[in-house]
Design a protein around this motif. Structure first.
Motif, PDB file in Angstrom:
ATOM      1  N   UNK A   1       1.246  -1.330   0.013  1.00  0.00           N
ATOM      2  CA  UNK A   1      -0.495   0.000  -0.254  1.00  0.00           C
ATOM      3  C   UNK A   1       0.886   2.081   0.075  1.00  0.00           C
ATOM      4  N   UNK A   2       0.639   2.151  -0.683  1.00  0.00           N
ATOM      5  CA  UNK A   2       1.608   3.092  -0.869  1.00  0.00           C
ATOM      6  C   UNK A   2       0.682   4.475  -0.647  1.00  0.00           C
ATOM      7  N   UNK A   3       1.292   5.386  -0.082  1.00  0.00           N
ATOM      8  CA  UNK A   3       0.606   6.324   0.339  1.00  0.00           C
ATOM      9  C   UNK A   3       0.918   7.375  -0.803  1.00  0.00           C
ATOM     10  N   UNK A   4       0.227   8.234  -1.684  1.00  0.00           N
ATOM     11  CA  UNK A   4       0.654   9.193  -3.013  1.00  0.00           C
ATOM     12  C   UNK A   4       0.594  10.948  -1.934  1.00  0.00           C
ATOM     13  N   UNK A   5       1.383  11.368  -2.235  1.00  0.00           N
ATOM     14  CA  UNK A   5       1.966  12.753  -1.869  1.00  0.00           C
ATOM     15  C   UNK A   5       0.448  14.021  -1.866  1.00  0.00           C
ATOM     16  N   UNK A   6      -0.504  13.122  -2.710  1.00  0.00           N
ATOM     17  CA  UNK A   6      -1.998  13.778  -2.487  1.00  0.00           C
ATOM     18  C   UNK A   6      -2.705  13.354  -1.274  1.00  0.00           C
ATOM     19  N   UNK A   7      -2.530  12.482  -0.581  1.00  0.00           N
ATOM     20  CA  UNK A   7      -3.091  11.558   0.327  1.00  0.00           C
ATOM     21  C   UNK A   7      -3.583  10.380   0.079  1.00  0.00           C
ATOM     22  N   UNK A   8      -4.317  10.363  -1.425  1.00  0.00           N
ATOM     23  CA  UNK A   8      -4.393   9.270  -1.488  1.00  0.00           C
ATOM     24  C   UNK A   8      -3.656   7.582  -1.299  1.00  0.00           C
ATOM     25  N   UNK A   9      -4.426   6.487  -0.974  1.00  0.00           N
ATOM     26  CA  UNK A   9      -3.438   5.711  -0.910  1.00  0.00           C
ATOM     27  C   UNK A   9      -4.368   4.063  -2.215  1.00  0.00           C
ATOM     28  N   UNK A  10      -2.921   3.888  -2.942  1.00  0.00           N
ATOM     29  CA  UNK A  10      -3.501   2.884  -3.855  1.00  0.00           C
ATOM     30  C   UNK A  10      -2.325   1.802  -3.399  1.00  0.00           C
ATOM     31  N   UNK A  11      -3.023   0.600  -4.173  1.00  0.00           N
ATOM     32  CA  UNK A  11      -2.608  -0.592  -4.151  1.00  0.00           C
ATOM     33  C   UNK A  11      -1.030  -0.985  -5.398  1.00  0.00           C
ATOM     34  N   UNK A  12      -0.424  -1.310  -4.884  1.00  0.00           N
ATOM     35  CA  UNK A  12       0.264  -1.813  -6.020  1.00  0.00           C
ATOM     36  C   UNK A  12       1.423  -3.062  -5.735  1.00  0.00           C
ATOM     37  N   UNK A  13       2.207  -3.429  -7.091  1.00  0.00           N
ATOM     38  CA  UNK A  13       3.221  -4.450  -7.193  1.00  0.00           C
ATOM     39  C   UNK A  13       4.207  -4.012  -5.965  1.00  0.00           C
TER      40      UNK A  13
ATOM     41  N   UNK B   1      -3.890  11.633 -23.821  1.00  0.00           N
ATOM     42  CA  UNK B   1      -4.826  12.100 -22.783  1.00  0.00           C
ATOM     43  C   UNK B   1      -4.119  12.640 -21.773  1.00  0.00           C
ATOM     44  N   UNK B   2      -3.375  14.130 -22.076  1.00  0.00           N
ATOM     45  CA  UNK B   2      -2.998  14.250 -20.795  1.00  0.00           C
ATOM     46  C   UNK B   2      -3.387  15.325 -19.389  1.00  0.00           C
ATOM     47  N   UNK B   3      -3.402  14.137 -18.598  1.00  0.00           N
ATOM     48  CA  UNK B   3      -4.152  15.029 -17.012  1.00  0.00           C
ATOM     49  C   UNK B   3      -3.624  15.103 -16.273  1.00  0.00           C
ATOM     50  N   UNK B   4      -4.102  15.912 -15.165  1.00  0.00           N
ATOM     51  CA  UNK B   4      -3.035  16.113 -13.579  1.00  0.00           C
ATOM     52  C   UNK B   4      -3.994  15.311 -12.169  1.00  0.00           C
ATOM     53  N   UNK B   5      -3.054  13.996 -12.057  1.00  0.00           N
ATOM     54  CA  UNK B   5      -3.050  13.524 -10.917  1.00  0.00           C
ATOM     55  C   UNK B   5      -2.555  13.577 -10.267  1.00  0.00           C
ATOM     56  N   UNK B   6      -2.777  13.919  -8.194  1.00  0.00           N
ATOM     57  CA  UNK B   6      -2.315  13.524  -7.558  1.00  0.00           C
ATOM     58  C   UNK B   6      -0.752  14.169  -8.192  1.00  0.00           C
ATOM     59  N   UNK B   7      -0.865  15.951  -7.488  1.00  0.00           N
ATOM     60  CA  UNK B   7      -0.005  16.612  -7.969  1.00  0.00           C
ATOM     61  C   UNK B   7       0.868  16.359  -9.082  1.00  0.00           C
ATOM     62  N   UNK B   8       0.995  16.017  -9.967  1.00  0.00           N
ATOM     63  CA  UNK B   8       1.738  15.442 -11.576  1.00  0.00           C
ATOM     64  C   UNK B   8       0.690  15.942 -12.512  1.00  0.00           C
TER      65      UNK B   8
END
Lengths: 366, 423
Positions: free
Chosen positions: A259-271, A320-327
């Motif tokens: 589990x990784x907490x992104x810099x924006x505060x959300x948490x994602x599951x990753x390998x 599609x270029x998007x802004x997600x979690x501070x990037x």
């Protein structure tokens, strides 16, 4: 042509320094079996060409030993190594005709004239240039020169062929055609090929295995699909193909999943690939084609809110270029299917991906 | 294209939109640029024309045209042109001679005429000078008897033949003299006496020595040029400075330092004696002979071989030799079959440059050459400065020039001037 041909190559803790102060190659260990097509991929200055030059015998290894068919070759001069080489600028001898160029390696081996002639004719047929023997290299197009260079490296039946960015000077279409031809020649002759390039698409197309070089170290050595889908560190992920990076901190490790907490505060599951323990910084790597826009609820393990910044129409797909979690350079590729949703700049929507498509990598690698 | 007859299409000149012929429009468009280019080279062009091309043309003309005799002896010239010499002439010819000599005495030109005749007949200067001194006393005919009384040499048939040839100002006799030929009493071209045959020998020596020097320069310069072209930049820069160092030193200084080194009491001989290799009496004669000329000129001309070689070798990619080596060639084979053939344009340029420079070299052979190390240029200088036989000097120079042009032409035919790279 026999299939039992080809030479094996082994580098054992090889180091190379030109100035005695910095190492261009840092402790290289590499085992190349018979008949393999190995590509050395990396940015310029990463040490891949130096490795090739050491193998060919033009540069001495500062430390370590190189083996050809299990025989140490550090003290064998280049002309006794029996390695065919294709150079970036072809290095066809301009004062000789094509046939004389091809006959050169045979004549220095003092083969009888009849054999030389027969082999030259056969080599020209192999690269589909019969009847070009009397021309000078300067009278050939870039692609034709390239073929002659390949034929010359093969005409004396070496077990090992080295190619140093051989297609760098060709235009895109010709380059792709030559990639397949070289690949076919490799398959037909069964020789070992070591191929240096900085073009990752070329490496993915041609190689059995790819060694990714950076900073004098092999970052990853694996098959093209594994390299693309399972990059071992952030450098490889960034260098091979397109890649989205999200920075975060590891909060929990559960077997292969973290589990990784992104810099924006959300948490994602990753390998989990090569992160430190809990609390370590990590880079998440996600391929743009593995991300879905507005997924059905519960279909994806990870869901984040995103804003569309830019749309680039590319025919078969849309970037599609998007802004997600501070990037704001988070790229998603949307297939241009008839069912694709209508998109507009400024729109906010959810993006989602499976946890196995999201790899948590060491922060230092980048 | 216009159709002039059924089935026949004729090409006409292309025109621009408003109907001006394309070539004319192009010429107009580039005229400004061409005028500007011309103005930029104009000063140098004028300089070269005035100080170089014109004097050379004058000298070349002097080699086939020497008007001294016809200018200062007009009456005799007119007589000799009208009456070809079959024997010693009669009163009419001597009258013309006497009157011209009286004028020559007045104008102080008798000695010059004497010098001109002396080229072909020794002893003529004093004959003309002494006769001119006494000719004033001649008040009237018979001139023949009176002149013969002054000096009976005037009855010499050879002298009259020489004067006859000198009276026509256009002559090839200087070219004949430049290749050791002369006219005998019957007016046939024959070789001069063996002990006076010097020019052909000198020409041959000049050519052979120049070729030897160029070859030595090639032998010594080739490895240096190769190093220059292949060493890493910081070393090659240092080496290049060392190659160019002689250019910053006066030619005279370099030549005299060779004297200091080579002379029998010089540095090298002293060292040999000191080391006991030769005895005090056995000091080696290394200068004032051909050896001195060869050693000093090879050193001085070496940069002119190295620089063209370097500029060609710089363009040979190292991959060629690498390719040859990877294809199985030994270092020697790779050099002979791959590297050397590609350096040939540099060899040609360097050899030609050194050879042509050596052929006309003057100072160094004059200082260190002694008598056996003299080149043709030293003879030219001798005739320009000492004997004042400018026409002969011009003829020698013209033959040299012709030789150089011939080599240049041969080079163009064999290798091609386009292939030459001078740096």
């Amino acid at each position: 042509m026999g299939t039992n041909k080809g030479a094996s190559v082994r580098f054992e803790s090889v180091q190379k320094s030109y100035d005695g102060e910095t190492l261009v190659i840092k402790d290289l260990n590499l085992d190349i079996p018979r008949g393999e097509f190995l590509t050395m991929l990396g940015p310029s200055g990463s040490g891949k060409t130096t490795t090739l030059m050491m193998l060919a015998g033009f540069e001495p290894a500062t430390h370590g030993e190189i083996f050809l068919n299990d025989r140490p070759i550090n003290d064998v001069p280049p002309h006794k190594r029996g390695i065919g080489m294709v150079f970036q600028d072809y290095a066809l001898f301009p004062h000789m005709s094509v046939a004389e160029n091809l006959a050169f390696p045979l004549k220095v081996r003092k083969l009888p004239a009849a054999v030389v002639e027969e082999k030259v004719t056969r080599a020209l047929e192999m690269v589909e240039l019969p009847g070009f023997g009397d021309r000078r290299p300067a009278q050939l197009s870039g692609g034709q020169q390239q073929r002659v260079a390949v034929a010359r490296a093969l005409v004396f039946d070496p077990d090992l062929i080295l190619m140093d960015e051989p297609l760098g000077a060709l235009d895109k279409q010709l380059r792709e055609q030559m990639q397949y031809e070289i690949k076919h020649i490799h398959k037909n002759l069964g020789v070992t090929v070591i191929y240096v390039t900085h073009d990752q698409a070329e490496a993915l197309t041609m190689a059995d295995r790819i060694a990714v070089f950076n900073d004098g170290v092999i970052q990853q050595l694996s098959t093209p699909d594994e390299l693309y889908e399972k990059p071992a560190n952030a450098f490889v992920a960034q260098f091979i193909g397109e890649n989205n990076r999200l920075n975060g901190t590891v909060r929990k490790i559960d077997g292969n999943v973290c589990l990784v907490e992104l810099d924006c505060g959300n948490t994602v599951r990753a390998e989990k690939v090569n992160v430190g323990g809990v609390g370590a910084r990590a880079i998440l790597s996600i391929r743009p084609e593995r991300i879905e826009l507005a997924p059905k609820k519960g279909a994806m393990a990870n869901n984040l809110r995103a804003r569309i910044e830019e749309l680039i129409y590319l025919g078969d797909h849309i970037r599609v270029r998007m802004s997600v979690s501070k990037t704001d350079d988070f790229v998603v590729k949307v297939r241009n299917a008839s069912s694709r949703p209508a998109l507009s700049v400024g729109e906010e929507l959810n993006v989602g991906w499976h946890s196995k498509d999201c790899r948590a990598l060491d922060f230092n690698g980048a | 294209m216009t159709v002039t007859a059924p089935g026949r299409v004729e090409l006409t000149a292309l025109t621009t939109g408003d109907g001006t012929p394309l070539k004319l429009a192009l010429a107009q468009a580039t005229r400004r640029a061409r005028r500007r280019a011309f103005l930029l080279v104009c000063p140098l062009l004028l300089f070269v024309l005035v100080t170089f091309a014109v004097p050379i043309a004058q000298m070349l003309y002097l080699s086939i045209n020497n008007p001294i005799f016809s200018q200062h002896m007009p009456r005799l010239t007119a007589y000799l042109q009208a009456n070809p010499v079959r024997g010693v002439p009669g009163e009419e010819g001597f009258a013309a001679l006497a009157l011209d000599l009286i004028d020559a005495k007045k104008n102080r030109t008798a000695a010059r005429v004497g010098v001109r005749i002396n080229y072909a007949r020794a002893g003529s200067i004093s004959l003309f000078k002494s006769t001119a001194r006494k000719v004033r006393k001649l008040t009237g005919p018979p001139y023949r008897e009176k002149l013969l009384k002054i000096n009976e040499d005037w009855a010499d048939l050879h002298l009259w033949r020489v004067m006859e040839r000198a009276s026509s100002s256009h002559t090839l006799s200087f070219y004949a003299a430049a290749i050791d030929l002369t006219y005998d009493l019957d007016g046939n071209l024959v070789q001069v006496e063996p002990e006076r045959r010097i020019y052909v020998l000198l020409f041959i020596r000049t050519w052979v020595l120049s070729a030897v020097i160029a070859f030595l320069c090639l032998l010594l310069g080739y490895p240096v040029a190769h190093l220059l072209a292949t060493l890493p930049l910081r070393y090659s820069n240092l080496l290049m400075i060392m190659v160019l160092l002689p250019f910053w030193t006066s030619l005279l200084v370099r030549t005299t330092s060779w004297i200091a080194l080579l002379q029998s009491q010089g540095v090298i001989n002293d060292l040999l004696v000191l080391l006991g290799i030769v005895g005090e009496e056995g000091r080696v004669q290394m200068m004032y002979n051909q050896l001195g000329t060869i050693v000093a000129m090879t050193h001085i001309l070496l940069p002119f071989m190295i620089l063209p070689l370097y500029s060609v070798m710089k363009t040979i990619p190292p991959d060629y030799v690498r390719a040859a080596r990877s294809l199985g060639a030994t270092p020697l084979t790779a050099f002979l079959k791959v590297y050397f053939p590609q350096s040939v344009p540099g060899i040609g340029a360097g050899f030609l440059l050194v050879f042509i420079l050596a052929i006309g070299y003057y100072i160094t052979p004059a200082l260190v050459g002694g008598s056996s190390g003299q080149l043709i240029s030293n003879q030219i200088a001798f005739h320009m400065q000492i004997s004042l036989n400018w026409s002969l000097a011009a003829a020698l120079g013209a033959i040299l020039l012709f030789g150089v042009v011939l080599i240049y032409w041969l080079y163009d035919r064999l290798i091609g001037i386009d292939n030459m790279k001078l740096g």
